[in-house]
Design a protein around this motif. Structure first.
Motif, short mmCIF file in Angstrom:
data_model
loop_
_atom_site.label_atom_id
_atom_site.label_comp_id
_atom_site.label_asym_id
_atom_site.label_seq_id
_atom_site.Cartn_x
_atom_site.Cartn_y
_atom_site.Cartn_z
N ARG A 1 0.64 -1.53 -0.11
CA ARG A 1 0.01 0.00 0.09
C ARG A 1 1.02 1.34 0.52
NH1 ARG A 1 -5.33 -2.03 1.03
NH2 ARG A 1 -5.27 -4.05 0.18
N GLU A 2 0.32 1.94 -0.12
CA GLU A 2 0.77 3.34 -0.34
C GLU A 2 0.90 4.43 0.67
OE1 GLU A 2 2.99 4.81 -2.54
OE2 GLU A 2 3.12 3.70 -4.51
N VAL A 3 1.38 4.73 1.39
CA VAL A 3 0.68 5.19 2.76
C VAL A 3 1.77 6.79 2.74
CG1 VAL A 3 1.27 4.94 5.68
CG2 VAL A 3 1.39 2.96 4.09
N LEU A 4 0.81 7.70 3.32
CA LEU A 4 0.95 9.04 3.58
C LEU A 4 1.07 8.75 5.27
CD1 LEU A 4 1.60 11.69 2.84
CD2 LEU A 4 -0.25 12.14 2.88
N LEU A 5 2.49 9.26 5.79
CA LEU A 5 3.07 9.47 6.33
C LEU A 5 2.43 10.67 7.45
CD1 LEU A 5 2.87 7.55 10.36
CD2 LEU A 5 5.10 7.92 9.67
#
Lengths: 574, 574
Positions: free
Chosen positions: A511-515
């Motif tokens: 998954r592409e995660v924005l933290l």
């Protein structure tokens, strides 16, 4: 997010009116460089690329082959088809250092026809469908709503080449189905409507319109029959002709100051011995038809007095020529045009081309101008007292009008053009003599189709259809990130470590995660998360001491507190 | 291949000179649309995309963030920095429908500086590096060799913004290393050389030059020291000054018809009582320096008579101004310039700016023009009889010249610029006042770097460096396909089925497979396979009845017959 090139704006930008435009600016997806010319910042570019990929996959699925033609093009091919001038001001033209005329490609029918001619020579090579996903240029008169109608934009354009009508139909239908698959994957609500071919030329075409109140296109549907068309493409059904014999003679009356339909109807009801409505009058609207490089032609357009002239419909009827209403100077230069009292007979007598609404059939009797100040004629019968030069689709369509297919009545709505498919016939293959050797040894002229999807526009359309009052709200198929992980308290090392671990786990899961690892307050972070519109927001906060995180579904607003170990299943299969 | 949009050409195209250009045309990778403007056909586009991806991965690895700016740009930012005019004819300029000046972006320093100014406001936001992989436009005077030097081309350009010199240096070095990684992965042979900054401005810059005899750049190296520079960037070491005292007086001689260095040297050896070589004479070359919108300035350039003036070095010295030799009309307009007999004293007396080679130090004595027809002066001593306005790098560099770093001598070679890294300093951030609030509460002006990779050019460069007499020969990192499977006999159903099965197996294994299922002869197919240049060619032919296929390694020509089951291991890990 602490290093991401992204700054959200708290307030709506002053120059943005449409919701998607406001939000794409506020959420830092795009930035304006010039009117209708935008930069794509990291999040915007990610959405754009994902839309591109959906389009690419569906084009590949129907066997279309991707290539890439230049945007900077020589004049000659467009000169050959006449589009160098036909495109008018919408074409960006320039000269190179040697003075050669060039243009920025608005669409590439000419180039693809030439390309196929150059490579292919036998019927065995056909059919072929080629496409590109490419930056295009149109100097729009009114660029608007950010990337919704830009002057530089990304388009998928494809072109099919077939040997016969059956092949063309198959290519057309393959595209129709591919577009349905694309828009379904993108989660766009849309309708397919009959359309005009416009500057493209060719025979049949359909538009894919995304349903939207901010759309510039109006379409009508007949819910009873399934008929649907862009208003520009609605063909008004002609009623049957009426017998002329026995109708009263045309009589000219002094009508006093009656320059509008309303005043004329009042006069008629006061004077004549029968009830009169605006529909009994014939309104003659004067326009000039403009072909670049030629003297404008004055044309009279007669429509029933209860209908407005819809300029977009009128323009579509004259495409690729432009149409404008006569201005004061035009009237002054043509004194036989008595404003408010113009009638068919005066126009015809002066050699002005006169086109009428399809409802003006032979035998219909009209109250209309008598070409003299303060005078109208009553009982002017079409086919007896005047013969028009033809019909024209100019009258506005109204909800409740009978459907052109004969079943039901029309209702209208607004939409944004996201796709357009054309059967071009041989307009371009004739221009460049695109022939191959047929099975029988004789040359066969190819039949071309042209199919476009507004790729960058779709980013705005999806934003427009899915946003809510809190911000953007992307479908999973195109979201810039799959999951937005919020560190609720950046001062708690356990929370920070836990959030990083969760983000790494989701990343490893594909998954592409924005933290959100910024030092901002939880309130700011939640607001930004909602504004940015990632489908799932996972908050690592107070509950983390008990192994719990909060999962928020952006689209529904549903919130649940679940064990960290359950996050994967809460996000579900993609 | 039976449906692929690809037609190979048997013969070299007439208008192609460079091997890569010939082969990319013959193999159907690209097609010409206009001078320096090309279409990418399916195979070419595949290679281009793979090069792009290598570049993208390495840029992401150093933390650069991808965005995408428009190619169609407003004039204002380029006006602010002066590049609207400085770029001269190389800039594509156009007007939009409202008459606003626009341009097609040749490089985007201005726009990135403005963008960062718009988004960032605090020292905490820095550093940041942004990049794009984008179509760029330059109206080259001599577009050549297909995509090697085009007018529309794909470039990766990135821009770093730092708070201080240490940060700038780190950003520069990160790019230097990323570029080394990129070119290593692409298998390109290259050198890193000192370069001039040209129209870009700024302080330091280095070029990455791919080694190639067809390159337009000449670079020199000192094998002893590792020094390497573009000839345009070579700084000629000045010898120590010579004492002036005691040197004989300058004397003017009637030299007869001696308008060339050779005739002058002959005269001197016949007349003077010492041996004279061309190196003892001072040649004065007259040029005009052209700044758009200004009157050209006439400048005299003095170089030792044994050296040619290298116009590219001279132009680099005057960048961004253009430089041209005086023509006959210029000489006619300036009668004090006596062609063949021009000397420093006449130029200086007439107020002409006079620049000399760095070897013309004080105390050097020269035989040079005396500014009268048929007359030269002998013993004209620099610093005594004339004082130049400065030095200029104009003289040609020769193999064997001493290295500017003092160690060894220079050897030259030719190369193609594939990358360029610049420390821009504050040229652009000054122009747009790109400041952020510093840690101490005071504004800090940012320092910008600019870094470019010629993405589409690399396709040609790789083709140029790897091709052989049979055709293209791609490295595995960028080949359009991983494996080319040839059905040697399309009439044998077992072979056809076996080849399809093998192709499907390799496809399932994650390899991109090109299957030649055409009805052509094996000879045609082998020739095409070699021309197209896929790294592995697997032939399914006669041996297949015994379960054997032939594996050909394109680069080495190695051929082996192996069991079908062993194909995967023969192709090896990627």
């Amino acid at each position: 997010m602490s290093t991401l090139f992204l700054r959200t704006l708290r307030d709506d930008p002053a120059d943005a009116e449409v919701p998607s435009h406001k939000l794409l600016l506020r959420a830092g997806y795009v930035r304006r460089v010039a009117p209708g010319v935008y930069s794509w910042l990291p999040l915007g570019l990610r959405v754009l690329r994902r839309v591109e990929n959906v389009v690419r996959e569906e084009m590949n699925r129907i066997g279309a082959q991707e290539i890439s033609l230049p945007a900077l093009l020589p004049r000659e091919p467009y000169e050959t088809t006449g589009r160098w001038t036909e495109y008018g001001d919408a074409l960006f033209r320039l000269k190179d250092r040697r003075g050669a005329d060039m243009l920025l490609g608005p669409t590439h029918e000419e180039l693809f026809a030439q390309l196929v001619k150059g490579e292919y020579s036998s019927y065995k090579d056909l059919p072929v469908t080629l496409y590109q996903i490419q930056t295009k240029y149109r100097d729009e008169e009114r660029p608007r709503a950010g990337i919704l109608r830009g002057r530089e934009f990304v388009m998928k354009d494809s072109y099919s080449f077939d040997l016969d009508e059956a092949g063309t139909k198959a290519s057309y239908n393959a595209h129709r189905e591919a577009y349905q698959a694309i828009f379904a994957r993108l989660g766009v609500r849309y309708v397919i409507v009959a359309a005009t071919s416009g500057a493209m030329g060719g025979s049949a075409s359909e538009e894919f319109l995304a349903e939207s109140e901010v759309g510039e296109d109006t379409y009508v549907r007949s819910p009873e029959s399934g008929y649907a068309a862009n208003v520009e493409a609605v063909v008004t059904p002609s009623p049957p002709a009426i017998p002329i014999e026995g109708q009263p003679e045309a009589t000219v009356y002094e009508t006093g100051s009656t320059p509008t339909i309303a005043t004329l109807v009042d006069w008629a009801n006061a004077t004549l011995d029968r009830p009169v409505t605006a529909a009994d009058t014939l309104k003659n609207v004067m326009v000039k038809v403009i072909v670049p490089g030629k003297e404008p032609e004055i044309v009279g357009v007669g429509v029933p007095g209860d209908r407005e002239v819809d300029m977009k419909r009128l323009e579509a009827s004259f495409e690729p020529s432009a149409v404008e209403l006569l201005d004061e100077a035009d009237f002054a230069a043509n004194p036989f045009l008595v404003k408010g009292y113009i009638g068919p007979r005066g126009l015809i007598a002066h050699g002005v081309r006169y086109l009428v609404d399809p409802r003006v059939v032979d035998g219909t009797s009209w109250i209309t101008g008598a070409d003299e100040q303060g005078k109208h004629v009553v009982g002017l019968v079409a086919g007896r007292d005047f013969v028009a030069d033809g019909t024209v689709e100019a009258a506005a369509i109204r909800d409740g009008d009978p459907s052109p297919d004969g079943t039901g009545t029309l209702v209208s709505a607004r939409g944004i053009e996201i796709g357009h498919i054309f059967s071009l016939g041989q307009k371009y293959t004739d221009a460049f003599e695109v022939d191959v050797l047929g099975e029988n040894g004789k040359p066969v002229r190819l039949i071309q189709g042209s199919y476009g999807v507004g790729v960058s526009r779709l980013v705005a359309v999806i934003a427009e259809q899915t946003h809510d009052e809190k911000g953007l709200c992307w479908p999973e198929s195109v979201a810039p990130f799959d999951v937005h992980v919020v560190i609720a308290n950046a001062k708690d090392p356990a929370i920070v470590a836990g959030a990083h671990e969760l983000a790494a786990d989701l990343d490893a899961w594909g998954r592409e995660v924005l933290l959100d690892d910024r030092k901002a307050s939880p309130g700011v972070k939640f607001k930004d998360a909602e504004l940015l519109g990632t489908p799932y927001i996972v908050v690592v906060g107070r509950g983390f001491v008990d192994g719990l995180v909060e999962v928020r579904v952006r689209a529904t607003g549903a919130v649940s507190e679940i064990p960290v170990a359950d996050v994967r299943s809460a996000l579900g299969a993609r």
